[in-house]
Design a protein around this motif. Structure first.
Motif, PDB file in Angstrom:
ATOM      1  N   PRO A 168       0.810  -1.227   0.000  1.00  0.00           N
ATOM      2  CA  PRO A 168       0.000   0.000   0.000  1.00  0.00           C
ATOM      3  C   PRO A 168       0.839   1.270   0.000  1.00  0.00           C
ATOM      4  N   ARG A 169       0.352   2.256  -0.701  1.00  0.00           N
ATOM      5  CA  ARG A 169       1.015   3.557  -0.772  1.00  0.00           C
ATOM      6  C   ARG A 169       1.211   4.159   0.615  1.00  0.00           C
ATOM      7  N   GLU A 170       0.312   3.853   1.554  1.00  0.00           N
ATOM      8  CA  GLU A 170       0.377   4.433   2.889  1.00  0.00           C
ATOM      9  C   GLU A 170       1.543   3.916   3.718  1.00  0.00           C
ATOM     10  N   THR A 171       2.135   2.799   3.314  1.00  0.00           N
ATOM     11  CA  THR A 171       3.195   2.178   4.108  1.00  0.00           C
ATOM     12  C   THR A 171       4.573   2.739   3.746  1.00  0.00           C
ATOM     13  N   GLY A 172       5.559   2.452   4.604  1.00  0.00           N
ATOM     14  CA  GLY A 172       6.913   2.868   4.300  1.00  0.00           C
ATOM     15  C   GLY A 172       7.447   2.176   3.059  1.00  0.00           C
ATOM     16  N   ASN A 173       7.256   0.864   3.000  1.00  0.00           N
ATOM     17  CA  ASN A 173       7.711   0.105   1.832  1.00  0.00           C
ATOM     18  C   ASN A 173       6.986   0.545   0.570  1.00  0.00           C
ATOM     19  N   GLY A 174       5.690   0.735   0.678  1.00  0.00           N
ATOM     20  CA  GLY A 174       4.914   1.155  -0.480  1.00  0.00           C
ATOM     21  C   GLY A 174       5.291   2.543  -0.949  1.00  0.00           C
ATOM     22  N   SER A 175       5.579   3.434  -0.004  1.00  0.00           N
ATOM     23  CA  SER A 175       5.952   4.805  -0.363  1.00  0.00           C
ATOM     24  C   SER A 175       7.308   4.849  -1.063  1.00  0.00           C
ATOM     25  N   LEU A 176       8.245   4.019  -0.585  1.00  0.00           N
ATOM     26  CA  LEU A 176       9.568   3.974  -1.207  1.00  0.00           C
ATOM     27  C   LEU A 176       9.459   3.473  -2.642  1.00  0.00           C
ATOM     28  N   THR A 177       8.687   2.407  -2.836  1.00  0.00           N
ATOM     29  CA  THR A 177       8.503   1.869  -4.184  1.00  0.00           C
ATOM     30  C   THR A 177       7.736   2.858  -5.055  1.00  0.00           C
ATOM     31  N   HIS A 178       6.751   3.533  -4.468  1.00  0.00           N
ATOM     32  CA  HIS A 178       5.977   4.527  -5.220  1.00  0.00           C
ATOM     33  C   HIS A 178       6.892   5.633  -5.718  1.00  0.00           C
ATOM     34  N   TYR A 179       7.858   6.045  -4.888  1.00  0.00           N
ATOM     35  CA  TYR A 179       8.772   7.097  -5.304  1.00  0.00           C
ATOM     36  C   TYR A 179       9.597   6.667  -6.514  1.00  0.00           C
ATOM     37  N   ILE A 180      10.235   5.502  -6.434  1.00  0.00           N
ATOM     38  CA  ILE A 180      11.142   5.130  -7.529  1.00  0.00           C
ATOM     39  C   ILE A 180      10.380   4.846  -8.825  1.00  0.00           C
ATOM     40  N   THR A 181       9.096   4.511  -8.730  1.00  0.00           N
ATOM     41  CA  THR A 181       8.327   4.200  -9.946  1.00  0.00           C
ATOM     42  C   THR A 181       7.489   5.370 -10.446  1.00  0.00           C
ATOM     43  N   HIS A 182       7.380   6.449  -9.645  1.00  0.00           N
ATOM     44  CA  HIS A 182       6.558   7.587 -10.059  1.00  0.00           C
ATOM     45  C   HIS A 182       7.284   8.930  -9.965  1.00  0.00           C
ATOM     46  N   ALA A 183       8.574   8.918  -9.642  1.00  0.00           N
ATOM     47  CA  ALA A 183       9.308  10.174  -9.513  1.00  0.00           C
ATOM     48  C   ALA A 183       9.346  10.921 -10.840  1.00  0.00           C
ATOM     49  N   LYS A 224       5.792  17.907  15.497  1.00  0.00           N
ATOM     50  CA  LYS A 224       6.220  17.042  14.394  1.00  0.00           C
ATOM     51  C   LYS A 224       6.284  15.577  14.811  1.00  0.00           C
ATOM     52  N   LYS A 225       6.756  15.305  16.023  1.00  0.00           N
ATOM     53  CA  LYS A 225       6.853  13.919  16.489  1.00  0.00           C
ATOM     54  C   LYS A 225       5.480  13.259  16.541  1.00  0.00           C
ATOM     55  N   GLU A 226       4.473  14.016  16.950  1.00  0.00           N
ATOM     56  CA  GLU A 226       3.124  13.465  17.010  1.00  0.00           C
ATOM     57  C   GLU A 226       2.587  13.201  15.602  1.00  0.00           C
ATOM     58  N   ARG A 227       2.888  14.082  14.678  1.00  0.00           N
ATOM     59  CA  ARG A 227       2.468  13.857  13.283  1.00  0.00           C
ATOM     60  C   ARG A 227       3.128  12.600  12.735  1.00  0.00           C
ATOM     61  N   HIS A 228       4.407  12.426  13.046  1.00  0.00           N
ATOM     62  CA  HIS A 228       5.116  11.238  12.578  1.00  0.00           C
ATOM     63  C   HIS A 228       4.545   9.969  13.218  1.00  0.00           C
ATOM     64  N   ARG A 229       4.179  10.086  14.487  1.00  0.00           N
ATOM     65  CA  ARG A 229       3.587   8.919  15.162  1.00  0.00           C
ATOM     66  C   ARG A 229       2.298   8.494  14.476  1.00  0.00           C
ATOM     67  N   ILE A 230       1.479   9.453  14.103  1.00  0.00           N
ATOM     68  CA  ILE A 230       0.217   9.140  13.433  1.00  0.00           C
ATOM     69  C   ILE A 230       0.480   8.531  12.055  1.00  0.00           C
ATOM     70  N   GLN A 231       1.461   9.088  11.327  1.00  0.00           N
ATOM     71  CA  GLN A 231       1.806   8.520  10.013  1.00  0.00           C
ATOM     72  C   GLN A 231       2.263   7.070  10.146  1.00  0.00           C
ATOM     73  N   ALA A 247      -0.901  -0.064  10.174  1.00  0.00           N
ATOM     74  CA  ALA A 247      -2.242  -0.633  10.023  1.00  0.00           C
ATOM     75  C   ALA A 247      -2.472  -1.065   8.580  1.00  0.00           C
ATOM     76  N   ALA A 248      -2.050  -0.228   7.636  1.00  0.00           N
ATOM     77  CA  ALA A 248      -2.197  -0.568   6.218  1.00  0.00           C
ATOM     78  C   ALA A 248      -1.324  -1.764   5.847  1.00  0.00           C
ATOM     79  N   TRP A 249      -0.117  -1.816   6.425  1.00  0.00           N
ATOM     80  CA  TRP A 249       0.798  -2.932   6.155  1.00  0.00           C
ATOM     81  C   TRP A 249       0.228  -4.248   6.670  1.00  0.00           C
ATOM     82  N   ASP A 250      -0.278  -4.228   7.885  1.00  0.00           N
ATOM     83  CA  ASP A 250      -0.855  -5.449   8.473  1.00  0.00           C
ATOM     84  C   ASP A 250      -2.032  -5.945   7.645  1.00  0.00           C
ATOM     85  N   ALA A 251      -2.878  -5.020   7.200  1.00  0.00           N
ATOM     86  CA  ALA A 251      -4.037  -5.407   6.384  1.00  0.00           C
ATOM     87  C   ALA A 251      -3.583  -6.001   5.055  1.00  0.00           C
ATOM     88  N   TRP A 252      -2.530  -5.396   4.474  1.00  0.00           N
ATOM     89  CA  TRP A 252      -1.990  -5.913   3.213  1.00  0.00           C
ATOM     90  C   TRP A 252      -1.407  -7.311   3.397  1.00  0.00           C
TER      91      TRP A 252
END
Length: 455
Positions: free
Chosen positions: A388-403, A432-439, A445-450
């Motif tokens: 999922p795009r919402e995840t760390g792994n998904g975001s990294l892959t999204h960057y290299i394929t959509h930059a 900022k730390k609280e924003r990062h915690r929410i992200q 949650a998205a990773w677990d569902a995936w």
């Protein structure tokens, strides 16, 4: 079921092979060392760490922590090896290189579905109906295999120059001149800090500015024979790993705001921050060697000995390894790859690791983890579902394929790559730390569902 051929025994390759094998697939893992070595590797071991020995921060709700936490939940084999090989490094995950490689080798040897072949692969059959190929040969892919990849992609490759940090013999450090501390007291005080006065820093910068660089060897130069070409002429240093002499050229105080940043490193002898500092990180479990954090360079060895011994505490140091420079190669992923790391023109061929445009040890392992899982789905005749795009792994892959194509450079995991919070929530939450915690909470949650939906 189709077979899977993984090419490359660095970080992404072994992770991909172990993931696919654990999912019931038969895997051939090809590694050209020791049949043919590279200019940067020193062994033929699996998962040899060429540059640093750090897999980045373990601070909860940081971007590197998020990526690793997702990987752990997916059963990353190399992170299990890293846990066994871990050495003290404050709030970071650093490993004993030899122990780490040994752990990975044992995992591969104990997996009956993996066949290891020590061979240089120079040909890829993109039209094979019974094999999925995962190319994870890394930034030092051999010329012949790089030419084969160029044949498949029909696109211009990009190249950047990367560097290796020096390593010092711990017994030769003057411990009376240095002190142990972790920045801002995060984690345990595992780093040795070499404090500079303003006068010492100015002299060091002057010496660095006049030091001679090593002459480029043929393998370091941008190829002219067409085997691998580049998007731009000249040296293309990756911004996240600049040689110290290159950083120093950008301004006298640039190093003080970079690898020599003193902020948060209170000297217990003075009760104050030094003017500048060099940090040393433990290399192995024996603690008999330390690397100079962020001190990759391309100076002549004699010059390195002269300049680096100007660092307080290293006046009589013995260097076990000097800094080096090498050319890293990667594909133009936005043009070539799908979100499941398949070549658009050849879906049975996948690209993983630094060759795909991710930068860093952890990111390479993450890429291998995804590639192994996607390859297993393809081998079973299924259509892989991208992370999922919402995840760390998904975001990294999204960057290299959509930059943006013209500005594409390799990427480490950062919060800039993740899906941002809604504007209203960002305005409401100033911390900022609280924003990062929410992200991170949303990402996991998205990773677990995936993971559940992907089986």
């Amino acid at each position: 079921m189709k077979k899977i051929h993984v090419i490359g025994g660095g970080l992404a390759g072994p992770e991909a092979a172990l993931q696919a094998a654990s999912l019931g697939c038969d895997v051939v893992l090809s590694e050209m060392r020791p049949v043919r070595s590279t200019e940067a590797h020193q062994t033929s071991d699996f998962a040899e760490l060429v540059c640093s020995n750090s897999l980045k921060s373990e601070s909860e709700n940081s971007a590197p922590w998020l990526l690793k936490e997702e990987m752990r939940r997916a059963g990353s084999f190399l992170l299990k090896a890293a846990a066994v090989a871990a050495v003290p490094a404050g709030h970071a995950l650093a490993v004993d290189r030899e122990v780490f490689s040994q752990q990975v080798a044992e995992m591969i040897a104990q997996q009956p579905r993996i066949e290891v072949r020590r061979e240089e692969v120079t040909r890829i059959d993109e039209n094979s109906e019974d094999t999925i190929t995962v190319l994870a040969s890394g930034p030092l892919t051999s010329g012949a295999l790089a030419a084969e990849l160029q044949r498949l992609t029909g696109a211009e490759h990009l190249a950047f120059y990367d560097s290796i940090s020096p390593i010092v013999d711990a017994s030769t450090i003057d411990m009376d001149r240095v002190y142990f501390a972790a920045r801002w007291d995060k984690g345990t005080a595992d780093y040795i800090n070499c404090p500079f006065t303003k006068e010492e820093y100015d002299a060091f910068i002057e010496a660095l500015a006049t030091a001679e660089k090593i002459e480029q060897k043929s393998w370091e130069q941008l190829p002219q024979d067409g085997a691998v070409t580049t998007a731009q002429a000249g040296l293309q240093y990756f911004e996240g790993c600049l040689p110290i002499e290159e950083t120093a050229r950008r301004g006298k105080d640039t190093l003080r705001f970079g690898p020599m940043k003193p902020a948060g490193l209170t000297n217990p002898k003075t009760g104050r921050w030094p003017y500048a500092a060099v940090q040393l990180r433990q290399e192995n479990l024996r603690a008999d060697s330390y690397n100079l954090v962020g001190f990759q360079n391309s100076l002549k060895y004699g010059e390195q000995a002269r300049v680096l011994r100007m660092i307080p505490g290293l006046e009589n140091a013995t260097f076990l390894r000097y800094g080096q420079i090498h050319r890293n190669t990667y594909i133009h992923a936005p043009s070539l790859l799908t979100e499941t790391l398949q070549l658009k023109a050849h879906p049975n061929v996948m690209i993983a690791g630094q060759l795909s445009g991710v930068e860093g040890y952890t990111e390479s392992i993450a890429s291998g983890l995804l590639a192994g899982r996607y390859a297993a789905a393809l081998a079973r005749g299924e259509k892989p579902t991208p992370a999922p795009r919402e995840t760390g792994n998904g975001s990294l892959t999204h960057y290299i394929t959509h930059a943006e194509a013209k500005k594409f450079q390799p990427a480490n995991i950062t919060f800039d790559l993740l899906v941002p919070l809604e504007e209203e929530l960002r305005k409401k939450i100033r911390d900022k730390k609280e924003r990062h915690r929410i992200q991170c909470e949303r990402a996991l949650a998205a990773w677990d569902a995936w993971m559940v939906s992907a089986g």
